[in-house]
Design a protein around this motif. Structure first.
Motif, short mmCIF file in Angstrom:
data_model
loop_
_atom_site.label_atom_id
_atom_site.label_comp_id
_atom_site.label_asym_id
_atom_site.label_seq_id
_atom_site.Cartn_x
_atom_site.Cartn_y
_atom_site.Cartn_z
N MET A 430 -32.31 46.43 -1.97
CA MET A 430 -30.96 46.28 -2.54
C MET A 430 -30.48 47.57 -3.22
O MET A 430 -29.30 47.94 -3.07
CB MET A 430 -30.92 45.10 -3.52
CG MET A 430 -30.87 43.74 -2.85
SD MET A 430 -29.27 43.38 -2.13
CE MET A 430 -28.37 42.82 -3.57
N PHE A 434 -26.76 49.25 -3.18
CA PHE A 434 -25.92 49.08 -4.37
C PHE A 434 -26.46 49.93 -5.52
O PHE A 434 -27.67 50.07 -5.67
CB PHE A 434 -25.87 47.61 -4.79
CG PHE A 434 -25.30 46.71 -3.74
CD1 PHE A 434 -23.92 46.66 -3.52
CD2 PHE A 434 -26.12 45.92 -2.96
CE1 PHE A 434 -23.39 45.85 -2.54
CE2 PHE A 434 -25.59 45.09 -1.97
CZ PHE A 434 -24.22 45.06 -1.75
N GLU A 437 -25.65 49.97 -11.66
CA GLU A 437 -24.74 49.13 -12.46
C GLU A 437 -24.47 47.81 -11.74
O GLU A 437 -24.36 46.76 -12.37
CB GLU A 437 -23.43 49.87 -12.75
CG GLU A 437 -23.63 51.00 -13.74
CD GLU A 437 -22.33 51.46 -14.40
OE1 GLU A 437 -22.37 51.74 -15.61
OE2 GLU A 437 -21.30 51.56 -13.72
N THR A 438 -24.35 47.90 -10.41
CA THR A 438 -24.09 46.67 -9.64
C THR A 438 -25.32 45.75 -9.71
O THR A 438 -25.19 44.54 -9.93
CB THR A 438 -23.75 47.01 -8.17
OG1 THR A 438 -22.63 47.87 -8.16
CG2 THR A 438 -23.45 45.75 -7.38
#
Ligand SMILES: Cc1cc2nc3c(=O)[nH]c(=O)nc-3n(C[C@H](O)[C@H](O)[C@H](O)COP(=O)(O)OP(=O)(O)OC[C@H]3O[C@@H](n4cnc5c(N)ncnc54)[C@H](O)[C@@H]3O)c2cc1C
Lengths: 480, 400
Positions: A430, A434, A437-438
């Motif tokens: 992940m 991303f 912060e996401t």
């Protein structure tokens, strides 16, 4: 080992469900050790089989009280490890909650329980002239609850969309046992689209106990084309050309030569030309005239892209003949080795011609057999790698290939998954897709709905790490 | 000591980026600031969050009339965030900043034979505003909801975090679906900075016709018969005009052969219609009332709206169950009108919206399909997570 407080949990549950719906016997738990991602295994401490929403609520309440992680489970066909229990956790399996609660032919909606197998809904709708469109290849086994949790796609989702586009409303049991209705049968609601947030959340935010779907009318006409090519690059150019000309087939699939060889090897007569390096399958649905016009336009474009041969079928039997190889592909690949790693990534369609050879090179370098069957029209790849999960070195190479394939696809502007979800398989990737912060926000979002981290924990999101540190993918081989 | 909003904005964006809102603007007493870049926007939100300054977001100028404001707030206008970031023609995807006007984006795409499946309501409607309000229009029957058009988003949350959801490909199930969460959320959780959309091809041909009907009931019965014959008509809309006349609008679009066949089928079933320019679909109108019901209730709900005494044009879509009323008059609906609507629509599980009228919006009673109170705790937790200082659009949602 059972948690110290578990006996009380089990006593209450046995009274509630009866012993046959509260499975704790080690031997009986073995078939529930993994889902379709067979190299990741975890024995659940129990398998619970509710028959009503009230029982689900009770199970969730008890699990919260005793701190027992719960993983919802449909048919267990998930290919990203999402339906495998958490360590020390139980499975809540929906095999017995499979009723069709209501079909409303006027408004074209259906309300079902989550354990209903996808194809059963289509069968019930057919006499009414209606159809439920999302058709994962696993549709004869996978459940609608699983489809919703994964936001599953399928060959016909290029036109009709992944599952989320057919979901109008969900009844969900939240982590504290409260029940909430998200979305509405009329389609539109006000405020943030919580329905949309829950679809595809892989059972990590809540447990779905009923689903209201939007249905379509069975299209009056369908037409299938099969185009064969001497090389995959020309086939990919054909895909781009058809899409760029604004033609939207209802299915647009690609099959490579290694898959055709696997079909031959398995003795399945696909009927696909043996000299073809790639085959495209296109389907068109709608009014008879539009189907004809679109098929003619697509035929011309595929010829211009270098198609060797184009076959066309309009009646159901002939169309089924053209689909036979595509539908039998996974069965055939399954015969090549004890295990099959079905990857799922996406790239922009126009990048297919460069990404596919790159994936081929990765597998060649690692000495792994690769076959591609994919949703070409959406750039949704399924590199399929046959291997033996009992061989730790093969497992290591498969995982290495997985990571490198993901990196190639992301670099081409793609996504981690188009339909199989993140599960355990890709959670550590992940952060490649991303920013920190996401990821942090997504962790917080999970906590909004499940502060105790009991609903399918350790899925989708990478383990929280401190500033900038990234853990390597932690995957256990079958022999481990 | 509390920081003055205008001073704070000027210190980040420069004095020239801060002005007073036009008198016509509902919050004209507040400073209006227009960041020149997404980075500036993020910086401004961070500073506002630490100074606890409220932010009202202004896209195309269709801000809620009458929304309560705190004096300690500013209006953030996205007009300068209007760059096209990517147009992948072969992949049919389009990425642009949130302040880009929909009509401008469409004009740029037209030469390529492509379009966004969005139908702006005002000249100035922006990409961000359309998504934040889930404001769909005439394209909804053929291409679906606004939420189904968005492939990726970039957002600054109320906490000043710059996050992304989705991506730039047409299929993506990686992580939680933030694109859908933000569609319709207005700016209550975060401010949209840029968005990626799927594109459609402009149809080879299109024919739009209007067919007169004796009255509303006849128009509905004609619509149902066309819906059976031509299920994939692009638009099939029953209209009750301001003067009481009724008509049916039919748009057929796609490959020429198909449209020709559909025209023959329609001509067999309908009285001869007046052929309209395709632009008739694109018209931007001022919608004062919107009702969504299940398709089977469309006719009944339309009659309820037709029973209001003010002069309204009523458009009803039997495929999606959406009924919209348009008026030159923007007077808020009276208590009597609201009561009549509530009575007439009772039992239809309608969602009633008064676009542009914030007071009406905030009063959303259960009869009008308001968010059920049992959702409030979840929504409040969600909101606190995205906007812990509570600075974004204070007061636009009843649960905020
Ligand atoms: C041969 C084969 C072909 C496949 N083809 C496709 C394909 O074409 N397209 C595609 O998208 N996928 C495909 N898949 C993957 C898989 O079938 C789908 O992900 C499917 O949706 C899983 O459904 P399931 O019932 O098996 O769910 P499971 O595997 O049991 O569970 C999947 C996820 O759903 C969650 N879940 C299940 N029920 C609920 C519930 N009631 N509430 C909340 N969460 C729940 C689980 O926790 C888990 O995270 C294929 C798999 C196989 C083995």
């Amino acid at each position: 080992m059972l948690p110290a407080h578990a006996p009380e949990f089990f006593t209450t549950l046995r009274t509630l469900l009866g012993p046959e719906r509260c499975i704790t016997d080690q031997g009986l738990l073995l078939p529930w050790e993994c889902d379709g991602l067979s190299h990741l295994r975890q024995l659940p401490i129990a398998v619970l089989l509710p028959e009503t929403r009230a029982e689900v609520v009770e199970i969730v309440r008890l699990a919260a009280e005793h701190g027992i992680p719960l993983t919802a489970r449909g048919a267990g066909t998930c290919l990203s490890g999402g339906a495998t229990a958490a360590q020390g956790g139980a499975l809540i399996a929906f095999t017995r909650m499979k009723r069709i609660l209501e079909i409303d032919p006027v408004n074209r909606t259906a309300r079902v329980e989550p354990g209903l197998v996808n194809v059963r809904l289509s069968e019930a709708l057919k006499p009414l002239g209606l159809a439920y469109m999302p058709d994962p290849s696993s549709q004869t086994a996978s459940t609608l609850g699983g489809n919703v949790a994964e936001n599953s796609g399928g060959p016909h989702c290029i036109k009709h969309g992944n599952t989320t586009m057919s979901v109008l409303a969900l009844e969900v049991v939240l982590a504290d046992g409260s029940v909430i209705e998200l979305g509405h049968a009329r389609g539109r609601t006000e405020g943030p689209d919580l329905r949309g947030l829950f679809v595809g959340s892989e059972g990590t935010l809540g447990i779905v106990t009923s689903i209201t779907f939007r249905l379509e009318r069975i299209p009056p006409a369908e037409l299938t084309l099969l185009a064969s090519f001497a090389d995959m690059r020309s086939a990919c150019n054909g895909v781009s050309s058809v899409i760029a000309h604004g033609i939207l087939p209802s299915a647009f699939e690609a099959i490579d030569d290694r898959t055709i060889a696997a079909l031959e090897h398995a003795g399945k007569k696909s009927g696909y030309p043996s000299n073809a390096a790639a085959v495209l399958l296109l389907e068109f649905d709608g009014a008879a005239e539009s189907v004809r016009a679109e098929a003619d336009a697509a035929t011309a474009l595929l010829r211009a892209a270098g198609a060797l041969r184009i076959e066309e079928a309009e009646d159901a039997a002939q169309r089924a003949r053209l689909w036979k190889g595509r539908k039998g592909a996974y069965g055939a690949m399954g015969r090549l080795a004890p295990d099959l790693y079905v990857m799922d990534t996406v790239v922009p369609r126009s990048r297919l011609p460069e990404v596919l050879p790159a994936i081929g090179r990765i597998c060649d370098e690692l000495g792994l057999p690769l076959a591609n069957v994919f949703h070409a029209g959406e750039g949704n790849l399924h590199p399929n790698i046959s291997f033996d999960g009992r061989n730790p070195d093969q497992v290591r190479r498969v995982l290495e290939a997985g990571r490198r394939i993901v990196e190639v696809c992301l670099k081409a502007g793609g996504a981690l998954s188009g339909e199989h979800g993140i599960g355990t398989e890709k959670r550590e990737f992940m952060p490649l897709a991303f920013g920190p912060e996401t990821i942090e926000l997504l962790h917080g979002l999970k906590a909004v709905f499940d502060p105790g981290r009991l609903l399918n924990p350790d899925k989708v999101l990478p383990e929280p790490v401190t500033c900038g540190e990234m853990r390597p993918a932690v995957l256990r081989g079958r022999s481990a | 000591m509390s920081v003055d909003p205008a001073t704070l904005a000027a210190s980040i964006l420069g004095a020239s980026a801060v002005r007073t809102a036009p008198r016509s603007h509902p919050h004209h007493e507040l400073p209006l600031v227009a960041p020149a870049s997404r980075e500036e926007c993020v910086e401004l939100v961070r500073a506002a969050a630490s100074a606890r300054i409220g932010i009202h977001v202004l896209g195309g100028g269709s801000a809620l009339r009458g929304a309560p404001t705190s004096g300690h707030a500013l209006i953030l206008c996205t007009e300068r965030l209007d760059r096209v970031l990517a147009h992948e023609r072969d992949d049919l995807t389009f990425t642009a900043e949130a302040g880009l006007r929909v009509l401008r984006a469409q004009a740029g795409l037209r030469p390529h034979g492509q379009r966004l499946a969005l139908a702006p309501r005002a000249e100035g409607s922006t990409l961000g505003g359309t998504v934040a309000r889930a404001a769909d229009g005439w394209t909804r029957k053929s291409t679906g909801f606004v939420r189904d058009q968005v492939l990726g988003i970039e957002v600054v949350t109320g906490a000043g975090k710059r996050i992304t959801g989705g991506g730039r490909v047409v299929k993506n199930v990686s992580g939680f679906d933030l694109c859908r969460l933000f569609t319709g959320a207005r700016a209550s959780l975060g401010i949209l900075l840029s968005l990626t959309f799927r594109l459609r091809s402009v149809p080879e041909t299109r024919r739009v016709t209007r067919h007169a009907a004796a009255d509303l009931a006849h128009a509905f019965s004609a619509a149902r018969s066309i819906d059976q014959r031509i299920p994939d008509a692009e638009v099939l809309r029953v209209t009750r005009h301001e003067d009481g006349r009724a008509s049916l609008l039919l748009s057929l679009a796609g490959a020429r052969a198909r449209v020709d066949a559909a025209i023959r089928s329609a001509d067999d079933a309908l009285p001869r219609g007046e052929v309209l320019a395709p632009e008739a679909l694109e018209g931007t109108h001022h919608c004062v009332l919107r009702v969504d019901v299940q398709p089977a209730h469309t006719e009944r709900a339309s009659h309820v709206l037709a029973g209001l005494t003010r002069a309204l044009r009523i458009d009803a879509d039997i495929a999606t169950g959406t009924i919209e009323a348009f008026s030159v008059e923007v007077q808020p609906f009276t208590e009597d009108e609201r009561a009549l609507l509530a009575r007439g629509l009772s039992g239809l599980e309608a969602l009633v919206d008064f676009p542009g009228d914030a007071r009406a919006h905030l009063r959303r009673e259960a009869a009008f399909g308001a968010t059920p109170a049992e959702h409030y705790p979840v929504l409040q937790r969600l909101w606190r997570h995205f906007d812990p200082a509570g600075i974004l659009e204070p007061g636009v949602h009843p649960w905020k």
